[in-house]
Enzyme design. Structure first.
Site, short mmCIF file in Angstrom:
data_model
loop_
_atom_site.label_atom_id
_atom_site.label_comp_id
_atom_site.label_asym_id
_atom_site.label_seq_id
_atom_site.Cartn_x
_atom_site.Cartn_y
_atom_site.Cartn_z
CG HIS A 25 23.85 -16.00 -15.56
ND1 HIS A 25 23.16 -16.98 -15.65
CD2 HIS A 25 23.10 -15.00 -15.92
CE1 HIS A 25 22.13 -16.80 -16.24
NE2 HIS A 25 21.94 -15.32 -16.57
ZN LIG Z 1 18.18 -12.95 -17.49
#
Ligand SMILES: [Zn+2]
Length: 381
Positions: free
Chosen positions: A145
């Site tokens: 992320h």
């Molecule tokens: Zn995850």
């Protein structure tokens, strides 16, 4: 293709897999109440050693990356802010707002600069180790992320992006990224949005943070997303692999495969509502092992220390063609018994969290939404 797979299969049997670890993961924690308060990489390493699977000559200590290496993708101001946060153990309002440090579940912790820089250094080492072919497991990696200029989803840097860039720098031009974490691999998909050399595939829980990765989202053609419903089981994973993911990988003929093998889609994980057993992860590893001459496997999410460590140790055994015995050795059982887990499930851990590495399979029906996802992914491919 069959000929090629046969070749890679025999090729891999003769190659040593490397394991990239670091002691930094043992003492580092995101803080008492954070899902990443639990030890994962050090437990996996200890477990592999206790099973007799990790001789010193295949263990590689992850070096810390240099600022120059990570600013290939990340903004220098952001890296400087991480360094400041580690030194001062606090963050200015400006840095918090701009870089999301000390915000959104991305805490300030003792190694907020060194730990992600070690993750990045580990993946760069992994890419170098498999330049001429081979397998590298990097359980500390998989922070999918991370954004160029901000932290996101407990990830500060994006080691998968840095690892793929290193493979591209070697002159490779067909790299398949497969992400089986419970959360969408948004940072990696977005980084290679316009790059025809990188195919990104993500299987993740529908409707869960970051809420991206819809089936229709193809990121300019080089991404396929499989948002799966709650209760996603081993049979459904096998269906998606056999009917969509593996045919797409075979068609792409990757020179390298990068598998983000997050363990948070396991049934006993507290942060998702998926229901895989670790047999699903083992099967995915077995399937990708014969499909490219280079394979990088990382960890990722996973917030139940017992299930994460058992899964990743089983992944390491699989990468080495080691049969997984039905019971842990006494030393391995002791590693697992030594864990503490401050959630309800941790107060009364079931015996199989100590005594076995392989879960009982969680087979089930293949629901119509799964067959539809597989069919849609192949359309116009
Ligand atoms: Zn995850």
């Amino acid at each position: 293709m069959r000929q090629e797979q046969k070749f890679f299969g025999s090729f891999f049997r003769e190659r040593t897999a490397f394991y990239i670890g670091s002691e930094i993961y043992r003492r580092s924690t995101y803080g008492g109440k954070h899902p990443l308060a639990v030890p994962r990489v050090s437990t996996t390493t200890d477990l592999c050693r206790a099973m007799g699977w990790l001789p010193d000559d295949v263990f590689v200590e992850a070096p810390m990356a240099t600022d120059a290496q990570v600013t290939r993708f990340h903004h220098p101001d952001y890296i400087a802010a991480l360094r400041r946060a580690e030194a001062s153990q606090t963050v200015s309002d400006e840095d918090r707002t701009r870089f999301r440090i000390g915000a959104d579940g991305n805490p300030i912790f003792a190694e907020i600069y060194r730990r992600p820089m070690t993750g990045a250094g580990g993946i760069l080492r992994a890419a170098a180790l498999c330049a001429d072919g081979g397998i590298v497991f990097c359980p500390g990696g998989g922070t999918h992320h991370g954004r160029p200029d901000r932290a996101a989803g407990f990830c500060y840097l994006n080691d998968p992006v840095l690892g793929i860039l290193a493979l591209l720098d070697q002159g490779l031009f067909r790299i398949a990224y497969l992400d089986i974490d419970a959360h969408h691999g948004d940072g990696v998909q977005d980084a290679f949005h316009h790059d025809k050399r990188v195919l990104t595939l993500s299987i993740h829980e529908s409707g869960r943070w970051p809420r991206t990765g819809a089936a229709a989202d193809r990121a300019g053609g080089m991404a396929r997303n499989f948002p799966v419903p709650q209760g996603f089981n081993d049979t459904e994973m096998r269906h998606l692999m056999d009917h969509a993911v593996l045919p797409m990988i075979d068609q792409f003929r990757p020179q390298a495969i990068f598998l983000q093998c997050g363990a948070d889609a396991l049934e006993e994980d507290p942060l998702s509502r998926l229901a895989l057993s670790n047999n699903a992860h083992i099967a995915v590893v077995e399937a990708v092992m014969t499909r490219a001459p280079r394979l990088l496997v990382t960890g990722g999410g996973g917030y139940n220390p017992y299930t994460v460590a058992r899964c990743w140790a089983a992944v390491w055994a699989t990468l080495n063609h080691i049969p997984i015995p039905s019971h842990t050795t006494p030393a391995a059982g002791a590693v697992l018994r030594g864990l503490t887990y401050n959630r309800a499930a941790g107060r009364n851990p079931p015996a199989h969290w100590f005594d076995s590495l392989r879960d009982a399979p969680r087979e089930g029906m293949v629901r119509p939404e799964i067959t539809a996802l597989a069919a849609a992914a192949l359309k116009d491919a």
